[in-house]
Scaffold this motif. Structure first.
Motif, PDB file in Angstrom:
ATOM      1  N   GLU A  88      17.068  13.664  -9.760  1.00 11.22           N
ATOM      2  CA  GLU A  88      17.864  13.346 -10.670  1.00 11.22           C
ATOM      3  C   GLU A  88      18.721  12.096 -10.104  1.00 11.22           C
ATOM      4  O   GLU A  88      18.886  11.694  -9.134  1.00 11.22           O
ATOM      5  N   SER A  89      19.876  11.732 -10.874  1.00  8.89           N
ATOM      6  CA  SER A  89      20.870  10.847 -10.654  1.00  8.89           C
ATOM      7  C   SER A  89      21.068  11.277  -9.005  1.00  8.89           C
ATOM      8  O   SER A  89      21.607  12.508  -8.947  1.00  8.89           O
ATOM      9  N   CYS A  90      21.339  10.427  -7.955  1.00 12.19           N
ATOM     10  CA  CYS A  90      21.334  10.584  -6.664  1.00 12.19           C
ATOM     11  C   CYS A  90      22.930  11.299  -6.278  1.00 12.19           C
ATOM     12  O   CYS A  90      22.919  11.992  -5.277  1.00 12.19           O
ATOM     13  N   SER A  91      23.930  10.932  -7.318  1.00 13.92           N
ATOM     14  CA  SER A  91      25.229  11.793  -7.151  1.00 13.92           C
ATOM     15  C   SER A  91      25.130  12.985  -7.635  1.00 13.92           C
ATOM     16  O   SER A  91      26.242  13.794  -6.950  1.00 13.92           O
ATOM     17  N   VAL A  92      24.114  13.469  -8.218  1.00  8.32           N
ATOM     18  CA  VAL A  92      24.178  15.068  -8.297  1.00  8.32           C
ATOM     19  C   VAL A  92      22.823  15.704  -8.253  1.00  8.32           C
ATOM     20  O   VAL A  92      22.604  16.876  -8.178  1.00  8.32           O
ATOM     21  N   ALA A  93      21.797  15.065  -7.524  1.00  7.45           N
ATOM     22  CA  ALA A  93      20.706  15.492  -7.176  1.00  7.45           C
ATOM     23  C   ALA A  93      20.787  16.515  -6.124  1.00  7.45           C
ATOM     24  O   ALA A  93      21.683  16.476  -5.348  1.00  7.45           O
ATOM     25  N   LYS A  94      19.918  17.556  -6.043  1.00  6.98           N
ATOM     26  CA  LYS A  94      19.991  18.727  -5.012  1.00  6.98           C
ATOM     27  C   LYS A  94      18.673  18.518  -4.219  1.00  6.98           C
ATOM     28  O   LYS A  94      18.716  19.408  -3.169  1.00  6.98           O
ATOM     29  N   SER A  95      17.781  17.863  -4.509  1.00 14.39           N
ATOM     30  CA  SER A  95      16.416  17.474  -3.927  1.00 14.39           C
ATOM     31  C   SER A  95      15.966  16.125  -3.608  1.00 14.39           C
ATOM     32  O   SER A  95      16.077  15.486  -4.715  1.00 14.39           O
ATOM     33  N   PHE A  96      15.631  15.882  -2.600  1.00 16.87           N
ATOM     34  CA  PHE A  96      15.320  14.374  -2.271  1.00 16.87           C
ATOM     35  C   PHE A  96      13.974  14.137  -1.655  1.00 16.87           C
ATOM     36  O   PHE A  96      13.327  15.112  -1.102  1.00 16.87           O
ATOM     37  N   THR A  97      13.354  13.050  -2.164  1.00 18.51           N
ATOM     38  CA  THR A  97      11.903  12.642  -1.519  1.00 18.51           C
ATOM     39  C   THR A  97      11.879  11.300  -1.126  1.00 18.51           C
ATOM     40  O   THR A  97      12.427  10.442  -1.720  1.00 18.51           O
ATOM     41  N   CYS A  98      11.237  11.193  -0.066  1.00 18.27           N
ATOM     42  CA  CYS A  98      11.050   9.746   0.785  1.00 18.27           C
ATOM     43  C   CYS A  98       9.689   9.490   0.340  1.00 18.27           C
ATOM     44  O   CYS A  98       8.760   9.977   0.615  1.00 18.27           O
ATOM     45  N   ILE A 121       1.008  -1.227   0.131  1.00 19.00           N
ATOM     46  CA  ILE A 121      -0.128  -0.039   0.001  1.00 19.00           C
ATOM     47  C   ILE A 121       0.619   1.149  -0.042  1.00 19.00           C
ATOM     48  O   ILE A 121       1.806   1.323   0.771  1.00 19.00           O
ATOM     49  N   TYR A 122       0.796   2.043  -1.031  1.00 17.43           N
ATOM     50  CA  TYR A 122       1.438   3.397  -1.000  1.00 17.43           C
ATOM     51  C   TYR A 122       0.820   4.330  -0.127  1.00 17.43           C
ATOM     52  O   TYR A 122      -0.379   4.745  -0.314  1.00 17.43           O
ATOM     53  N   VAL A 123       1.585   4.747   0.941  1.00 23.67           N
ATOM     54  CA  VAL A 123       1.260   5.692   2.093  1.00 23.67           C
ATOM     55  C   VAL A 123       1.397   7.209   1.578  1.00 23.67           C
ATOM     56  O   VAL A 123       0.413   7.820   1.906  1.00 23.67           O
ATOM     57  N   GLY A 124       2.295   7.261   0.957  1.00 23.69           N
ATOM     58  CA  GLY A 124       2.836   8.811   0.714  1.00 23.69           C
ATOM     59  C   GLY A 124       4.140   9.140   0.485  1.00 23.69           C
ATOM     60  O   GLY A 124       5.073   8.371   0.663  1.00 23.69           O
ATOM     61  N   CYS A 125       4.615  10.293   0.355  1.00 23.36           N
ATOM     62  CA  CYS A 125       5.826  10.821   0.032  1.00 23.36           C
ATOM     63  C   CYS A 125       6.173  12.132   0.965  1.00 23.36           C
ATOM     64  O   CYS A 125       4.909  13.002   1.086  1.00 23.36           O
ATOM     65  N   ILE A 126       7.353  12.535   1.219  1.00 23.91           N
ATOM     66  CA  ILE A 126       7.437  13.892   1.954  1.00 23.91           C
ATOM     67  C   ILE A 126       9.000  13.974   1.357  1.00 23.91           C
ATOM     68  O   ILE A 126       9.953  13.215   1.446  1.00 23.91           O
ATOM     69  N   THR A 127       9.263  15.425   1.388  1.00 19.00           N
ATOM     70  CA  THR A 127      10.575  15.690   0.767  1.00 19.00           C
ATOM     71  C   THR A 127      11.530  15.607   2.053  1.00 19.00           C
ATOM     72  O   THR A 127      10.997  15.887   3.381  1.00 19.00           O
ATOM     73  N   THR A 128      12.747  15.386   1.807  1.00 20.34           N
ATOM     74  CA  THR A 128      13.827  15.531   2.844  1.00 20.34           C
ATOM     75  C   THR A 128      14.836  16.428   2.386  1.00 20.34           C
ATOM     76  O   THR A 128      15.944  16.636   3.065  1.00 20.34           O
ATOM     77  N   GLY A 129      14.634  17.227   1.667  1.00 15.60           N
ATOM     78  CA  GLY A 129      15.384  18.361   1.192  1.00 15.60           C
ATOM     79  C   GLY A 129      16.573  18.159   0.447  1.00 15.60           C
ATOM     80  O   GLY A 129      16.443  17.241  -0.379  1.00 15.60           O
TER      81      GLY A 129
END
Length: 442
Positions: free
Chosen positions: A397-407, A315-323
């Motif tokens: 984008e690719s996590c090695s250069v990404a500036k924003s992350f989401t959980c 079950i997909y619960v949701g997402c939240i940004t981690t900056g």
């Protein structure tokens, strides 16, 4: 001398075992009787040799390689296969001693079915007394020499499929290392660093994400034996770049001697070489076992790919940004923040582990809920506070250069299933470890 010489009896017994094995398949380096068989041949060739004289007139140690080489050069009717075998040994830079050359010649002659040729010439020309002491040799004895020749003739009817390029340690031992012929895509550098000890090119570093690091084909402690057909030794260490450039835009061909023996122990002659490179053999062994475990896990994952790709019920619960942070520590913080919110998504779906990434689709319509490549996923996990929930963090984008992350957070009632999903993501996302020490780079 008795016609029941123990050395000849041993050889006949080993030959019989090879004959029996050849009824099912060709004889290769994995045959357990091959090494003792070759050792028995060497013993008979060496037994009872007379002190010989060099071309300069000086006495030299009695070694059968010298008369075997001379027959190829001077005998009136040696076969082409035998002449070719001797010339191959003479041109090889991998064996330098008379003992190593004899061992190399034995293996090549077995493949070319011509080991009987020099013995037959020596016996038929009635000249064994020139090379051997008649009283304490086999080849020098009239009866035993004929028996030995008959055994060699029988061997000439067997099919030996041996890796004759695997000869770099024959000067020291009959025990052969694991030797792999590897082909890499065209490239300017392989991504390995090597150090030379006793003329051997020991791999002391493998650059992360390089061609050589792919699937752990080359590992620390291995030996670069050949590069594009050139034997790599101390004399070629300053020519590595030229060898690579000469084969530009073509596949890179290598011959690699592995530090391990295909199990949990190292090839004994390499251990001292590692120590001289200031490499701990125990660390090499540990790295191999770790890599083997990862490889086995990935193979198991591949074998179960049909199950994985069909999807797990979640079950997909949701997402939240981690900056700007995407490490695993953010998962617990993200879950706590998400569960403290008043609104959460509760969308049933199928979690699919694919070759290049993961996706979650609605079971009723097949619409994609979330989808990310493994290059975008920076971490995954679950917490003790919420044992039936798991999550992964992905970058924009690719996590090695990404500036924003989401959980992205999911629920699953089966905790074993959660572990299996997370383990699959980890195996497919985390790259192998690299080493940056540089001596000679290829």
């Amino acid at each position: 001398m008795s016609v029941s010489d123990p050395s000849l009896k041993e050889l006949k017994g080993l030959t019989l075992k090879l004959v029996q094995a050849s009824n099912q398949t060709e004889i290769n380096d994995s045959n357990v009787h091959l090494q003792p068989f070759c050792q028995s041949l060497e013993h008979i060739f060496q037994k009872g040799l007379l002190l010989q004289t060099s071309s300069l007139g000086f006495p030299r140690s009695p070694e059968s390689w010298y008369w075997l080489e001379e027959i190829a050069n001077k005998a009136s009717s040696p076969s082409y296969n035998y002449i070719s075998s001797v010339n191959t040994v003479k041109l090889s830079q991998k064996v330098v001693t008379a003992v190593g050359k004899l061992r190399h010649l034995i293996r090549i002659c077995l493949v070319n079915r011509c080991l009987h040729v020099p013995v037959e010439i020596l016996i038929r020309q009635q000249q064994p007394g020139i090379v051997y002491n008649v009283k304490n040799s086999i080849i020098g004895d009239d009866i035993l020499g004929e028996i030995f020749l008959s055994v060699l003739l029988q061997c000439s009817r067997l099919t030996f499929n041996l890796n004759v390029k695997n000869c770099s340690f024959l000067d020291d031992t009959w025990m052969l290392p694991v030797c792999e012929q590897l082909e890499f895509v065209p490239c300017k550098v392989l991504g390995i660093s090597i150090s030379f000890v006793n003329g051997k090119a020991i791999v002391i570093g493998v650059k992360e994400n390089s061609v050589a690091a792919e699937d752990h084909k080359i590992q620390i402690g291995d030996i670069l034996d050949e590069l594009n057909g050139v034997h790599i030794t101390t004399s070629t260490r300053n020519k590595l770049s030229k060898i690579m450039k000469k084969a530009a835009n073509q596949p890179v061909m290598t011959n690699i001697i592995k530090a391990h023996c295909g199990s949990d122990y190292l090839y004994p002659p390499i251990i001292n070489l590692l120590r001289r490179c200031h490499i701990d053999p125990n660390e090499v062994k540990s790295m191999y076992l770790k890599t083997k475990t990862q490889t086995d896990d990935q193979q198991e994952l591949k074998n179960n790919s049909s199950v994985l790709s069909s999807g797990f019920s979640v079950i997909y619960v949701g997402c939240i940004t981690t900056g700007s942070e995407g490490d695993v520590k953010q998962i617990e913080l993200a879950m706590t923040a998400l569960f403290s919110g008043v609104e959460r998504i509760s969308q049933p779906g199928s979690f699919e582990i694919q070759e290049i990434g993961v996706r979650v689709v609605r079971r009723d319509s097949g619409d994609v809920i979330v989808k990310h490549s493994y290059m975008e996923i920076s971490s995954c996990g679950r917490t003790l506070m919420y044992p039936r929930y798991f999550a992964y963090i992905a970058g924009d984008e690719s996590c090695s250069v990404a500036k924003s992350f989401t959980c992205f957070v999911f629920h699953c009632s089966d905790e074993d299933l959660i572990y299996k999903i997370l383990q699959s993501i980890v195996l497919l996302c985390i790259p192998g470890q690299g080493f940056q020490r540089t001596h000679f780079a290829v």
